[in-house]
Write a protein that holds these residues in place. Structure first.
Motif, short mmCIF file in Angstrom:
data_model
loop_
_atom_site.label_atom_id
_atom_site.label_comp_id
_atom_site.label_asym_id
_atom_site.label_seq_id
_atom_site.Cartn_x
_atom_site.Cartn_y
_atom_site.Cartn_z
N LYS A 198 29.75 -30.19 42.67
CA LYS A 198 29.98 -29.63 40.59
C LYS A 198 30.13 -27.91 40.83
N ILE A 199 31.06 -27.55 39.83
CA ILE A 199 30.79 -25.69 40.11
C ILE A 199 30.67 -25.85 39.02
N PHE A 200 32.00 -26.45 37.91
CA PHE A 200 31.49 -25.99 36.51
C PHE A 200 30.62 -27.18 35.83
N PRO A 201 30.24 -27.02 34.71
CA PRO A 201 29.73 -27.71 33.25
C PRO A 201 30.23 -28.72 32.66
N ASN A 202 29.55 -30.04 32.83
CA ASN A 202 30.95 -31.26 32.05
C ASN A 202 31.90 -31.43 32.70
N ASP A 203 31.54 -31.51 33.75
CA ASP A 203 32.69 -31.78 34.82
C ASP A 203 32.72 -33.10 36.06
N TYR A 204 32.84 -33.77 36.13
CA TYR A 204 32.44 -34.83 37.00
C TYR A 204 33.58 -35.10 37.89
N VAL A 205 33.78 -35.83 39.43
CA VAL A 205 34.45 -36.03 40.34
C VAL A 205 34.05 -37.72 40.25
N PHE A 206 35.53 -38.45 40.03
CA PHE A 206 34.94 -40.19 40.50
C PHE A 206 35.73 -40.56 41.80
N GLY A 207 35.90 -41.50 42.14
CA GLY A 207 36.57 -41.80 43.65
C GLY A 207 36.59 -43.09 42.76
N LYS A 208 38.07 -43.36 44.36
CA LYS A 208 38.56 -45.33 43.62
C LYS A 208 37.30 -46.17 43.79
N ASP A 209 36.19 -45.63 44.16
CA ASP A 209 34.80 -47.05 44.41
C ASP A 209 33.97 -47.05 43.40
N ASP A 210 34.15 -45.96 42.09
CA ASP A 210 33.21 -46.04 40.47
C ASP A 210 33.61 -45.20 39.85
N TYR A 211 35.34 -45.04 40.00
CA TYR A 211 35.59 -43.93 38.90
C TYR A 211 35.25 -45.28 37.27
N LYS A 212 35.45 -46.50 37.14
CA LYS A 212 35.71 -47.44 36.45
C LYS A 212 34.83 -47.61 35.66
N GLU A 213 33.43 -47.52 36.57
CA GLU A 213 31.70 -47.53 36.12
C GLU A 213 31.62 -46.31 35.20
N ASN A 214 31.94 -45.58 35.96
CA ASN A 214 31.35 -44.03 35.41
C ASN A 214 32.20 -43.38 34.15
N LEU A 215 33.29 -43.89 34.39
CA LEU A 215 34.15 -43.92 32.94
C LEU A 215 33.72 -44.61 31.70
N PHE A 216 32.34 -45.48 32.08
CA PHE A 216 32.30 -46.48 30.95
C PHE A 216 30.81 -45.97 30.58
N TYR A 217 30.25 -44.61 31.72
CA TYR A 217 28.54 -44.53 31.21
C TYR A 217 29.42 -43.61 30.17
N LEU A 218 30.43 -42.21 30.76
CA LEU A 218 31.04 -41.22 30.13
C LEU A 218 31.03 -41.26 28.73
N LEU A 219 32.28 -42.62 28.79
CA LEU A 219 32.74 -42.67 27.39
C LEU A 219 31.49 -43.06 26.44
N SER A 220 30.51 -43.88 27.41
CA SER A 220 29.78 -44.68 25.75
C SER A 220 28.77 -43.42 25.35
N THR A 221 29.42 -42.10 26.23
CA THR A 221 28.24 -41.29 25.71
C THR A 221 28.23 -40.26 24.22
N GLU A 222 27.49 -40.53 23.19
CA GLU A 222 27.76 -40.46 21.93
C GLU A 222 26.34 -39.12 21.75
#
Length: 190
Positions: free
Chosen positions: A135-159
């Motif tokens: 990761k070279i940029f702040p607030n940047d995430y890279v997800f693959g086919k095996d984890d994108y749904k779980e990680n989207l849920f985690y990020l979109l749950s951030t308040e």
């Protein structure tokens, strides 16, 4: 007639759209989504004084704005510090990490919004184990086919305690797109 890359790109975006909608439906907040927007911006590099950005998805929430780039191709190499990367067929394409970072810069500049309020996500549907991608940029995430749904849920749950006026930002962006937006054909030919 659509070429192979265009077809698999659309298939990948539809797959992510379904998952994104499923995840957002579980959230306790309202949101707005923009999909497949082509947006010109001034640049000394453009032939006509501007170049374009294609946003696959922009999700406006009360807490953050998420810019999501979807790639449905397999990469031979993907160094986040390089502007280009190589596909398995040896074709060079824009690096999705630097590409989406540039989209974020355009969005923040055009919308006059702080970069800390915008999160970029690259979803590489043909790649596993993206946690090893540097990761070279702040607030940047890279997800693959095996984890994108779980990680989207985690990020979109951030308040956060500070909330964005996301409805006004959404409306302002839509107005800018209607004023400055271009077609897919114009985007490809610039």
């Amino acid at each position: 007639m659509k070429d192979y890359r265009e077809i698999i790109g659309e298939e990948g975006e539809e797959q992510v759209r379904e998952v994104l909608q499923e995840v957002l439906n579980k959230m306790d907040y309202e949101y707005k989504i923009v999909r497949n927007v082509y947006f010109p911006f001034e640049s000394v590099y453009g032939i006509n004084g501007y170049i374009t950005a294609e946003f696959d998805f922009i999700v406006f929430t009360p807490f953050y704005i998420y810019i999501i780039e979807v790639k449905n191709e397999r990469y031979l190499n993907n160094n986040p510090k390089e502007p280009l990367c190589e596909l398995m067929d040896n074709t060079e394409v824009s690096n999705p990490i630097t590409q989406n970072h540039n989209h974020k810069n355009v969005f923040c500049s055009e919308m006059m919004i702080q970069r800390e309020n915008v999160i970029t996500i690259e979803i590489l549907l043909k790649t596993e184990n993206c946690e090893r991608v540097e990761k070279i940029f702040p607030n940047d995430y890279v997800f693959g086919k095996d984890d994108y749904k779980e990680n989207l849920f985690y990020l979109l749950s951030t308040e956060t305690d500070i909330q964005l006026d996301y409805k006004s930002l959404y409306k302002e962006f839509i107005n800018k797109v209607e004023e400055k937006g271009i077609s897919k054909e114009e985007h490809i030919n610039i």
